[in-house]
Design an enzyme around this catalytic site. Structure first.
Site, short mmCIF file in Angstrom:
data_model
loop_
_atom_site.label_atom_id
_atom_site.label_comp_id
_atom_site.label_asym_id
_atom_site.label_seq_id
_atom_site.Cartn_x
_atom_site.Cartn_y
_atom_site.Cartn_z
N CYS A 124 -91.38 -23.86 9.77
CA CYS A 124 -90.34 -23.07 10.41
C CYS A 124 -90.99 -21.94 11.19
O CYS A 124 -91.93 -21.30 10.70
CB CYS A 124 -89.40 -22.51 9.34
SG CYS A 124 -88.02 -21.57 10.00
N HIS A 175 -82.31 -28.98 9.42
CA HIS A 175 -83.12 -27.77 9.24
C HIS A 175 -82.48 -26.59 9.99
O HIS A 175 -82.30 -25.51 9.42
CB HIS A 175 -84.54 -28.04 9.76
CG HIS A 175 -85.43 -26.84 9.74
ND1 HIS A 175 -86.47 -26.72 8.84
CD2 HIS A 175 -85.45 -25.72 10.51
CE1 HIS A 175 -87.09 -25.55 9.06
NE2 HIS A 175 -86.49 -24.95 10.07
N GLU A 176 -82.13 -26.83 11.25
CA GLU A 176 -81.53 -25.75 12.05
C GLU A 176 -80.12 -25.41 11.57
O GLU A 176 -79.73 -24.24 11.54
CB GLU A 176 -81.51 -26.13 13.54
CG GLU A 176 -82.87 -26.44 14.14
CD GLU A 176 -83.94 -25.37 13.91
OE1 GLU A 176 -83.58 -24.19 13.68
OE2 GLU A 176 -85.13 -25.71 13.97
N HIS A 200 -80.03 -22.86 8.93
CA HIS A 200 -80.12 -21.47 9.40
C HIS A 200 -78.73 -20.88 9.65
O HIS A 200 -78.53 -19.68 9.45
CB HIS A 200 -80.95 -21.37 10.69
CG HIS A 200 -82.42 -21.42 10.47
ND1 HIS A 200 -83.10 -20.50 9.69
CD2 HIS A 200 -83.36 -22.27 10.96
CE1 HIS A 200 -84.39 -20.78 9.71
NE2 HIS A 200 -84.58 -21.85 10.46
#
Length: 176
Positions: A102, A144-145, A148
């Site tokens: 990341c 993954h994003e 966030h």
């Protein structure tokens, strides 16, 4: 107000632990400026994806841009996709563990379980509804994003601390 070249915020910054708010004004000057800066910072940093919270903006905006890089030499090539206000459904319940890193957590890699195939509903940069199916590496980048936007980082998904390694060790492993 965003600075001209905002830095990528690092693990420990409060914004990375907040649930991002939806974008409701697609003509807003701040939104438009952020779109440009997000993509620039992602490419400058060698990333394959980025989320608005990583630049300190708690909005539901991500970019998925799978492409081969030093860290992900086998990643498929795809044009960058701006994904606003996303939701997704799992299409394949299998969880596949693979390496992730990341931009907000430099120097560390970890094996992270992610769904292999997902269906994504989102809005494009003009607010138009879109949908797509993502599989394998692009699905991993999206998840993954998306994390966030939920106030999570990839280390929250690691099943065993032994799956976390220094980036120097990661490069030794992929070279072997």
């Amino acid at each position: 107000m965003m600075s001209e070249k905002p830095e990528i915020v690092q693990l420990g910054a409060e914004v990375l632990r907040l649930k991002a708010r939806p974008v409701d004004d697609f003509q807003c000057a701040k939104f438009r400026a952020l779109l440009e800066v997000l993509q620039d910072r992602m490419f400058e940093s060698g990333g394959v994806g980025i989320a608005a919270p990583q630049l300190g903006a708690s909005w539901q905006i991500i970019i998925v841009a799978s492409r081969p890089t030093e860290r992900y030499p086998d990643a498929p090539e795809m044009a960058p996709v701006v994904v606003v206000n996303p939701q997704f459904q799992i299409m394949d319940n299998r969880l596949i563990k693979d390496w992730e890193g990341c931009l907000s957590v430099p120097g560390i890699r970890a094996l992270v379980p992610r769904y292999r195939s997902i269906h994504v509903d989102y809005q494009d940069l003009n607010g138009q509804p879109r949908q797509t199916v993502l599989e394998d590496f692009p699905a991993r980048v999206f998840q993954h994003e998306y994390d966030h936007l939920q106030g999570l980082v990839y280390l929250d998904r690691v099943e065993n601390n032994r799956d976390i390694v220094a980036e120097s060790e990661f490069f030794k492993r992929i070279a072997a």
